[in-house]
Write a protein that holds these residues in place. Structure first.
Motif, short mmCIF file in Angstrom:
data_model
loop_
_atom_site.label_atom_id
_atom_site.label_comp_id
_atom_site.label_asym_id
_atom_site.label_seq_id
_atom_site.Cartn_x
_atom_site.Cartn_y
_atom_site.Cartn_z
N HIS A 110 -5.12 -7.35 -13.86
CA HIS A 110 -4.58 -8.37 -12.97
C HIS A 110 -3.07 -8.22 -12.79
CE1 HIS A 110 -8.17 -11.39 -13.13
NE2 HIS A 110 -8.54 -10.15 -12.85
N ASN A 111 -2.36 -7.79 -13.83
CA ASN A 111 -0.92 -7.53 -13.68
C ASN A 111 -0.68 -6.34 -12.75
OD1 ASN A 111 0.90 -9.38 -15.19
ND2 ASN A 111 -0.51 -8.89 -16.84
N SER A 112 -1.54 -5.34 -12.84
CA SER A 112 -1.46 -4.20 -11.92
C SER A 112 -1.72 -4.65 -10.48
CB SER A 112 -2.46 -3.13 -12.34
OG SER A 112 -2.51 -2.10 -11.40
N LEU A 113 -2.72 -5.51 -10.30
CA LEU A 113 -3.01 -6.03 -8.97
C LEU A 113 -1.85 -6.87 -8.44
CD1 LEU A 113 -6.76 -7.04 -9.43
CD2 LEU A 113 -5.87 -5.09 -8.12
N ILE A 153 -2.17 8.89 3.61
CA ILE A 153 -1.93 8.42 2.24
C ILE A 153 -1.32 7.03 2.27
CG2 ILE A 153 -0.52 8.81 0.16
CD1 ILE A 153 -0.95 11.85 0.69
N ASP A 154 -0.36 6.82 3.17
CA ASP A 154 0.28 5.51 3.29
C ASP A 154 -0.73 4.44 3.70
OD1 ASP A 154 2.71 3.93 3.18
OD2 ASP A 154 2.52 3.77 5.37
N GLU A 155 -1.64 4.76 4.61
CA GLU A 155 -2.67 3.81 5.04
C GLU A 155 -3.61 3.44 3.88
OE1 GLU A 155 -4.64 5.56 8.39
OE2 GLU A 155 -2.85 5.44 9.65
N GLU A 158 -1.69 1.21 1.56
CA GLU A 158 -1.56 -0.13 2.15
C GLU A 158 -2.88 -0.90 2.02
OE1 GLU A 158 -0.72 -2.33 6.43
OE2 GLU A 158 0.06 -0.30 6.13
N LYS A 159 -3.99 -0.22 2.22
CA LYS A 159 -5.30 -0.87 2.08
C LYS A 159 -5.50 -1.37 0.65
CE LYS A 159 -10.24 -0.13 2.52
NZ LYS A 159 -11.32 0.81 2.60
N SER A 160 -5.15 -0.54 -0.32
CA SER A 160 -5.27 -0.93 -1.73
C SER A 160 -4.36 -2.12 -2.04
CB SER A 160 -4.93 0.26 -2.62
OG SER A 160 -4.90 -0.13 -3.97
N GLU A 161 -3.15 -2.08 -1.52
CA GLU A 161 -2.21 -3.18 -1.73
C GLU A 161 -2.72 -4.47 -1.07
OE1 GLU A 161 1.45 -1.64 -0.18
OE2 GLU A 161 1.78 -0.32 -1.90
#
Length: 182
Positions: A110-113, A153-155, A158-161
Motif C-alpha cells: 500500500h505504501n508503494s501504491l 513505456i510512459d503510457e 501512467e496506467k499503473s500510476e
C-alpha cells in the motif's frame, strides 16, 4: 413425489429460495419422513453456504477499499472487520487473521501504491510538452522509433500510476492527503 426432482440444491441460488424450500419441505407428509428431514438438512446447509458467500463478498469488498500504511492502520482495520455487520463470524475472523498474518506485506504494497498515486497526481497537474523532431533520413527514423518506445513505456507507467491512484483514493472518493494524514 420424488424429492430428487424437486428442491434440487443446484437450483437454489438465493437465501430466499432456500428459506422457501425449507418451509415447503417441512410441510410435506410422506411415508418416510427421513427423506424429508435429510432434504431439509441439505437445503439448510445450502442456505448457510449462500449466506457465507454473500458475507465473504461483503467483507472482501470492504477490505479492498481500505488503505493500510502502518501498524496503527492494521489494528484499526482488524477491529473494523471484526465489527462488520455480517452473519458469518468465521468470514470476519478469516479476514482479520489474514490481515494480521500478512500485515507487513500489505503495508509495503500500500505504501508503494501511495507513491505511485502521488506520482500520478504530479503527472496530472504538470503541463505536458510535446517534442517535435524534424530529423529526416536514418537518424530521423531511429529518433522516431526511440520516441515511440519511450511513449509506450510512459503510457504503461501512467496506467499503473492511475490504477494506484484509483485504489488509494477509492476512485476519487477521498484525497491522498486524507489517506496520509489520518
Amino acid at each position: 413425489m420424488f424429492l430428487n426432482d424437486n428442491y434440487r440444491l443446484s437450483t437454489i441460488i438465493s437465501e430466499a429460495e432456500a428459506d422457501k424450500a425449507i418451509e415447503e419441505l417441512k410441510g410435506l407428509v410422506l411415508r418416510s419422513m427421513d427423506l424429508v428431514e435429510k432434504r431439509v438438512e441439505e437445503v439448510e446447509e445450502k442456505r448457510r453456504l449462500i449466506i457465507e458467500e454473500v458475507d465473504r463478498k461483503f467483507v472482501e469488498d470492504y477490505f479492498n477499499s481500505v488503505v493500510i500504511l502502518n501498524e496503527r492502520d492494521v489494528e484499526r482495520e482488524v477491529n473494523n472487520i471484526r465489527n462488520l455487520n455480517v452473519r458469518t463470524e468465521e468470514v470476519k475472523e478469516e479476514k482479520a487473521s489474514y490481515l494480521l498474518l500478512k500485515a507487513e506485506k500489505i503495508i509495503k504494497k500500500h505504501n508503494s501504491l501511495l507513491e505511485k498515486a502521488l506520482k500520478y497526481e504530479v503527472r496530472m497537474t504538470s503541463v505536458k510538452v510535446e517534442k517535435k523532431s524534424e530529423n529526416k533520413g536514418v537518424f530521423g527514423f531511429i529518433s522516431k522509433a526511440i520516441e515511440k518506445g519511450a511513449n509506450i513505456i510512459d503510457e504503461l507507467q501512467e496506467k499503473s500510476e492511475k490504477e494506484s491512484w484509483d485504489f488509494i483514493t477509492n476512485n476519487g472518493e477521498r484525497t491522498i492527503d486524507e489517506v496520509k494524514n489520518r
